[in-house]
Motif scaffolding. Structure first.
Motif, PDB file in Angstrom:
ATOM      1  N   ASP A   1     115.337  58.170  51.075  1.00  0.00           N
ATOM      2  CA  ASP A   1     115.095  56.851  51.253  1.00  0.00           C
ATOM      3  C   ASP A   1     116.137  56.466  52.338  1.00  0.00           C
ATOM      4  O   ASP A   1     117.177  56.793  52.559  1.00  0.00           O
ATOM      5  CB  ASP A   1     115.996  56.034  49.912  1.00  0.00           C
ATOM      6  CG  ASP A   1     115.997  54.660  49.923  1.00  0.00           C
ATOM      7  OD1 ASP A   1     115.652  54.107  51.133  1.00  0.00           O
ATOM      8  OD2 ASP A   1     116.328  53.844  49.215  1.00  0.00           O
TER       9      ASP A   1
ATOM     10  N   LYS B   1     116.851  53.819  53.829  1.00  0.00           N
ATOM     11  CA  LYS B   1     117.654  52.464  53.762  1.00  0.00           C
ATOM     12  C   LYS B   1     119.090  52.940  53.393  1.00  0.00           C
ATOM     13  O   LYS B   1     120.006  52.287  53.893  1.00  0.00           O
ATOM     14  CB  LYS B   1     116.947  51.531  53.097  1.00  0.00           C
ATOM     15  CG  LYS B   1     115.651  50.819  53.612  1.00  0.00           C
ATOM     16  CD  LYS B   1     115.142  49.769  52.812  1.00  0.00           C
ATOM     17  CE  LYS B   1     113.790  49.237  53.289  1.00  0.00           C
ATOM     18  NZ  LYS B   1     113.226  48.491  52.327  1.00  0.00           N
ATOM     19  N   THR B   2     119.050  53.741  52.477  1.00  0.00           N
ATOM     20  CA  THR B   2     120.413  54.266  51.744  1.00  0.00           C
ATOM     21  C   THR B   2     120.824  55.519  52.493  1.00  0.00           C
ATOM     22  O   THR B   2     121.802  55.877  52.005  1.00  0.00           O
ATOM     23  CB  THR B   2     120.323  54.098  50.244  1.00  0.00           C
ATOM     24  OG1 THR B   2     119.359  55.225  49.890  1.00  0.00           O
ATOM     25  CG2 THR B   2     119.738  53.155  49.761  1.00  0.00           C
ATOM     26  N   ASP B   3     120.094  56.122  53.198  1.00  0.00           N
ATOM     27  CA  ASP B   3     120.275  57.632  53.634  1.00  0.00           C
ATOM     28  C   ASP B   3     120.710  58.624  52.610  1.00  0.00           C
ATOM     29  O   ASP B   3     121.713  59.379  52.726  1.00  0.00           O
ATOM     30  CB  ASP B   3     121.332  57.561  54.871  1.00  0.00           C
ATOM     31  CG  ASP B   3     121.829  58.775  55.576  1.00  0.00           C
ATOM     32  OD1 ASP B   3     120.618  59.493  55.630  1.00  0.00           O
ATOM     33  OD2 ASP B   3     122.668  59.138  55.880  1.00  0.00           O
TER      34      ASP B   3
ATOM     35  N   GLY C   1     110.188  51.129  45.929  1.00  0.00           N
ATOM     36  CA  GLY C   1     110.985  51.405  47.241  1.00  0.00           C
ATOM     37  C   GLY C   1     109.895  52.009  48.272  1.00  0.00           C
ATOM     38  O   GLY C   1     108.880  52.474  48.081  1.00  0.00           O
ATOM     39  N   GLU C   2     110.311  52.011  49.463  1.00  0.00           N
ATOM     40  CA  GLU C   2     109.686  52.771  50.391  1.00  0.00           C
ATOM     41  C   GLU C   2     110.500  54.195  50.728  1.00  0.00           C
ATOM     42  O   GLU C   2     111.766  54.166  51.184  1.00  0.00           O
ATOM     43  CB  GLU C   2     109.694  51.865  51.852  1.00  0.00           C
ATOM     44  CG  GLU C   2     108.654  50.765  51.565  1.00  0.00           C
ATOM     45  CD  GLU C   2     108.711  49.945  52.715  1.00  0.00           C
ATOM     46  OE1 GLU C   2     109.089  50.344  54.147  1.00  0.00           O
ATOM     47  OE2 GLU C   2     108.477  48.653  52.746  1.00  0.00           O
ATOM     48  N   TYR C   3     109.982  55.153  50.904  1.00  0.00           N
ATOM     49  CA  TYR C   3     110.320  56.498  50.872  1.00  0.00           C
ATOM     50  C   TYR C   3     109.743  57.552  51.936  1.00  0.00           C
ATOM     51  O   TYR C   3     108.456  57.155  52.247  1.00  0.00           O
ATOM     52  CB  TYR C   3     110.364  57.279  49.645  1.00  0.00           C
ATOM     53  CG  TYR C   3     110.973  56.429  48.373  1.00  0.00           C
ATOM     54  CD1 TYR C   3     112.455  56.358  48.260  1.00  0.00           C
ATOM     55  CD2 TYR C   3     110.348  55.812  47.518  1.00  0.00           C
ATOM     56  CE1 TYR C   3     112.894  55.524  47.372  1.00  0.00           C
ATOM     57  CE2 TYR C   3     110.722  55.107  46.414  1.00  0.00           C
ATOM     58  CZ  TYR C   3     112.152  55.138  46.336  1.00  0.00           C
ATOM     59  OH  TYR C   3     112.799  54.468  45.085  1.00  0.00           O
TER      60      TYR C   3
END
Length: 183
Positions: A146, A148-150, A172-174
């Motif tokens: 992810d 966005k969250t690293d 989500g986007e992965y």
């Protein structure tokens, strides 16, 4: 004999043991249709969902409104509370909140919402192409990352034919990537 109220309702409850000496939790479980973490229009209360408290299954289940009152929690001791996954009726439902850890206060009912979301399963085959033919590759470590969250959300290994599965993936986007030491 002890009497108390469920904080989300006004009805009085009776309990054989003292509620003043132990802690309690009012939990609301719902399908979070819009995946925003809060209970609002369009979300669906989930009935008959159970809980585990510090590794032990509780006998109480959520009612038609998705609410359960968990009483007799050890006061002033750290407890872990989470949805019992075996009580969710559909296999693709997963808690977006893995659980909570808190210290119950004597005579006080904590209130916590447990949003449940629909997950997906990602599968595929890792292949190598040589001279216009493809062959599955075994033991490849794949990470679902992810950006966005690293953080890495899930890890899997390809089977002998290159097939892999990543179950219970939240919305989500992965990025699907090779584990960095294999790249």
């Amino acid at each position: 004999m002890s009497f108390g109220t469920e904080p989300r309702k006004t009805n009085v409850m009776a309990n054989a043991n003292s509620l003043a000496q132990s802690g309690s939790l009012s939990a609301k479980v719902f399908e979070d249709v819009n995946v925003d973490g809060g209970f609002n229009e369009g979300d669906l209360p989930l009935k008959d969902v159970g809980f585990q408290v510090t590794g032990q299954r509780k006998s109480q289940l959520t009612n038609e409104e998705g609410i359960v009152f968990l009483s007799e929690l050890p006061a002033k001791d750290l407890v872990n509370v989470g949805v019992d996954m075996n009580t969710l009726e559909e296999i693709d439902l997963i808690p977006s909140l893995r659980g909570i850890r808190f210290v119950p206060r004597p005579g006080f009912a904590h209130q916590v919402d447990f949003p449940i979301i629909r997950s997906i399963e990602i599968d595929g085959t890792v292949q190598i192409e040589r001279e216009k033919s493809k062959k599955g590759v075994a033991d490849v470590v794949l990470e679902l990352y992810d950006p966005k969250t690293d953080r890495v959300v899930s890890v899997t290994h390809s089977a002998s034919d290159g097939f892999y599965v990543l179950p219970s993936v939240p919305p989500g986007e992965y990025l699907l990537r090779l584990e960095p030491t294999q790249a």
